[in-house]
Design a protein around this motif. Structure first.
Motif, PDB file in Angstrom:
ATOM      1  N   ASP A 228       0.752  -1.267   0.089  1.00 14.52           N
ATOM      2  CA  ASP A 228       0.075  -0.019   0.040  1.00 14.52           C
ATOM      3  C   ASP A 228       0.858   1.259   0.119  1.00 14.52           C
ATOM      4  OD1 ASP A 228      -1.612   2.368   1.128  1.00 14.52           O
ATOM      5  OD2 ASP A 228      -3.252   0.801   0.892  1.00 14.52           O
ATOM      6  N   PRO A 229       0.778   2.165  -1.134  1.00 17.91           N
ATOM      7  CA  PRO A 229       1.577   3.283  -1.076  1.00 17.91           C
ATOM      8  C   PRO A 229       1.600   4.369   0.016  1.00 17.91           C
ATOM      9  CG  PRO A 229       0.010   3.360  -2.741  1.00 17.91           C
ATOM     10  CD  PRO A 229      -0.224   1.951  -2.136  1.00 17.91           C
ATOM     11  N   VAL A 230       0.250   4.234   0.629  1.00 16.43           N
ATOM     12  CA  VAL A 230       0.107   5.379   1.733  1.00 16.43           C
ATOM     13  C   VAL A 230       0.365   4.773   3.014  1.00 16.43           C
ATOM     14  CG1 VAL A 230      -1.788   6.541   2.917  1.00 16.43           C
ATOM     15  CG2 VAL A 230      -1.998   6.420   0.360  1.00 16.43           C
ATOM     16  N   LEU A 231       0.210   3.489   3.326  1.00 21.39           N
ATOM     17  CA  LEU A 231       0.252   2.754   4.643  1.00 21.39           C
ATOM     18  C   LEU A 231       1.710   2.394   4.732  1.00 21.39           C
ATOM     19  CD1 LEU A 231      -3.130   1.040   5.397  1.00 21.39           C
ATOM     20  CD2 LEU A 231      -2.627   3.366   5.947  1.00 21.39           C
ATOM     21  N   ARG A 232       2.161   1.906   3.816  1.00 24.00           N
ATOM     22  CA  ARG A 232       3.539   1.294   4.104  1.00 24.00           C
ATOM     23  C   ARG A 232       4.776   2.335   4.567  1.00 24.00           C
ATOM     24  NH1 ARG A 232       7.330  -0.508   5.897  1.00 24.00           N
ATOM     25  NH2 ARG A 232       8.723  -2.274   5.270  1.00 24.00           N
ATOM     26  N   PRO A 233       4.710   3.328   3.799  1.00 28.19           N
ATOM     27  CA  PRO A 233       5.583   4.339   4.601  1.00 28.19           C
ATOM     28  C   PRO A 233       5.489   4.821   6.121  1.00 28.19           C
ATOM     29  CG  PRO A 233       4.784   5.318   2.496  1.00 28.19           C
ATOM     30  CD  PRO A 233       3.838   3.971   2.927  1.00 28.19           C
ATOM     31  N   MET A 234       4.454   4.391   6.452  1.00 27.07           N
ATOM     32  CA  MET A 234       4.005   4.679   8.020  1.00 27.07           C
ATOM     33  C   MET A 234       4.852   3.841   8.858  1.00 27.07           C
ATOM     34  SD  MET A 234       0.157   5.815   8.398  1.00 27.07           S
ATOM     35  CE  MET A 234      -0.661   6.953   7.166  1.00 27.07           C
ATOM     36  N   TYR A 235       5.427   2.610   8.325  1.00 29.86           N
ATOM     37  CA  TYR A 235       6.121   1.612   9.246  1.00 29.86           C
ATOM     38  C   TYR A 235       7.216   1.900   8.710  1.00 29.86           C
ATOM     39  CZ  TYR A 235       1.428  -0.461   9.713  1.00 29.86           C
ATOM     40  OH  TYR A 235       0.303  -0.413  10.025  1.00 29.86           O
ATOM     41  N   PRO A 236       8.329   2.468   9.806  1.00 27.29           N
ATOM     42  CA  PRO A 236       9.709   2.847   9.258  1.00 27.29           C
ATOM     43  C   PRO A 236      10.525   1.437   9.448  1.00 27.29           C
ATOM     44  CG  PRO A 236       9.201   3.449  11.669  1.00 27.29           C
ATOM     45  CD  PRO A 236       7.892   2.894  10.710  1.00 27.29           C
ATOM     46  N   GLU A 237      10.251   0.430   9.913  1.00 30.04           N
ATOM     47  CA  GLU A 237      11.202  -0.621   9.929  1.00 30.04           C
ATOM     48  C   GLU A 237      10.780  -1.438   8.557  1.00 30.04           C
ATOM     49  OE1 GLU A 237      10.524  -2.426  14.429  1.00 30.04           O
ATOM     50  OE2 GLU A 237       8.704  -2.369  13.152  1.00 30.04           O
TER      51      GLU A 237
ATOM     52  N   PRO B 210       2.729  10.504  15.621  1.00 26.55           N
ATOM     53  CA  PRO B 210       4.028  10.897  14.464  1.00 26.55           C
ATOM     54  C   PRO B 210       3.522  10.537  13.170  1.00 26.55           C
ATOM     55  CG  PRO B 210       4.824   9.408  16.333  1.00 26.55           C
ATOM     56  CD  PRO B 210       3.091   9.524  16.547  1.00 26.55           C
ATOM     57  N   PHE B 211       2.454   9.796  13.114  1.00 26.30           N
ATOM     58  CA  PHE B 211       2.020   9.508  11.717  1.00 26.30           C
ATOM     59  C   PHE B 211       0.700  10.304  11.069  1.00 26.30           C
ATOM     60  CE2 PHE B 211       3.729   5.895  13.879  1.00 26.30           C
ATOM     61  CZ  PHE B 211       4.726   5.595  13.037  1.00 26.30           C
ATOM     62  N   LYS B 212       0.814  10.583   9.823  1.00 22.99           N
ATOM     63  CA  LYS B 212      -0.395  11.343   9.294  1.00 22.99           C
ATOM     64  C   LYS B 212      -1.635  10.546   9.079  1.00 22.99           C
ATOM     65  CE  LYS B 212      -1.430  13.817   5.115  1.00 22.99           C
ATOM     66  NZ  LYS B 212      -0.787  14.519   3.942  1.00 22.99           N
ATOM     67  N   VAL B 213      -2.412  10.325   9.895  1.00 21.20           N
ATOM     68  CA  VAL B 213      -3.613   9.249   9.784  1.00 21.20           C
ATOM     69  C   VAL B 213      -4.827  10.333   9.444  1.00 21.20           C
ATOM     70  CG1 VAL B 213      -5.027   7.506  10.946  1.00 21.20           C
ATOM     71  CG2 VAL B 213      -2.655   7.808  11.727  1.00 21.20           C
ATOM     72  N   ASN B 214      -5.135  10.223   7.941  1.00 16.91           N
ATOM     73  CA  ASN B 214      -6.242  11.131   7.607  1.00 16.91           C
ATOM     74  C   ASN B 214      -7.215  10.164   7.266  1.00 16.91           C
ATOM     75  OD1 ASN B 214      -5.501   9.800   5.058  1.00 16.91           O
ATOM     76  ND2 ASN B 214      -4.534  11.983   4.292  1.00 16.91           N
ATOM     77  N   PRO B 215      -8.326  10.488   6.698  1.00 13.83           N
ATOM     78  CA  PRO B 215      -9.386   9.455   6.316  1.00 13.83           C
ATOM     79  C   PRO B 215      -8.879   8.460   5.248  1.00 13.83           C
ATOM     80  CG  PRO B 215     -10.378  11.625   6.708  1.00 13.83           C
ATOM     81  CD  PRO B 215      -8.690  11.840   6.811  1.00 13.83           C
ATOM     82  N   ASP B 216      -8.211   8.931   4.356  1.00 12.33           N
ATOM     83  CA  ASP B 216      -7.835   8.180   3.386  1.00 12.33           C
ATOM     84  C   ASP B 216      -6.703   7.164   3.929  1.00 12.33           C
ATOM     85  OD1 ASP B 216      -7.084   7.040   0.596  1.00 12.33           O
ATOM     86  OD2 ASP B 216      -5.145   7.987   0.759  1.00 12.33           O
ATOM     87  N   ALA B 217      -6.125   7.322   4.900  1.00  9.22           N
ATOM     88  CA  ALA B 217      -5.242   6.198   5.496  1.00  9.22           C
ATOM     89  C   ALA B 217      -6.087   5.395   6.207  1.00  9.22           C
ATOM     90  CB  ALA B 217      -4.256   6.801   6.337  1.00  9.22           C
ATOM     91  N   ARG B 218      -7.149   5.819   6.989  1.00 10.41           N
ATOM     92  CA  ARG B 218      -8.043   5.021   7.753  1.00 10.41           C
ATOM     93  C   ARG B 218      -8.799   4.145   6.926  1.00 10.41           C
ATOM     94  NH1 ARG B 218     -12.672   8.700   9.035  1.00 10.41           N
ATOM     95  NH2 ARG B 218     -13.206   8.028   6.720  1.00 10.41           N
TER      96      ARG B 218
END
Length: 135
Positions: free
Chosen positions: A38-47, A86-94
């Motif tokens: 997922d191009p939006v969610l994957r970057p939220m996981y730094p590991e 620390p993460f941008k959790v907007n309606p799209d990410a949700r």
């Protein structure tokens, strides 16, 4: 409800009723298969490896639903909103999070009552994590 080989209704808490550790492991594994691409969610996981994040989610869900208390023993109080600041959790990410979780939950083919119960919680949790309406 799950039933025994003899056809009796499963007893115990929700964790036990849905199949315990194996069920939550399958739920989280399926979810992270979706997140991985997922191009939006994957970057939220730094590991690089999503394994540690998957373990944390599984332990949290297991504890929440009456399973082992490993999450609390290792990480303390969940503080979900604080941990997501620390993460941008907007309606799209949700919505993406919910879509991957729904797909994984569908794979489990839980009985309708357990499916609806778990889904209602996941929806509430996802909506509570939204911390911005910026794109």
């Amino acid at each position: 409800m799950r039933t025994s080989e003899a056809g009796e209704a499963a007893s115990g808490n929700f964790y036990d009723q849905v199949g315990g550790h194996e069920t939550f492991q399958r739920l989280v594994d399926g979810f992270y298969r979706g997140v991985a691409s997922d191009p939006v969610l994957r970057p939220m996981y730094p590991e690089q490896d999503l394994g540690p994040a998957a373990d944390r989610l599984r332990m949290f869900l297991e504890q929440y639903w009456g399973g082992p208390t490993t999450y609390g023993e290792q990480r303390g109080h969940p503080r979900l909103r604080m941990r997501h600041v620390p993460f941008k959790v907007n309606p799209d990410a949700r919505d993406r999070w919910l879509a991957h979780m729904r797909a994984s939950l569908d794979e489990l083919a839980l009985p309708p009552l357990q499916d609806a119960t778990l889904w209602a919680y996941l929806e509430r949790a996802a909506h509570a994590m939204v911390n911005t309406f910026e794109e």
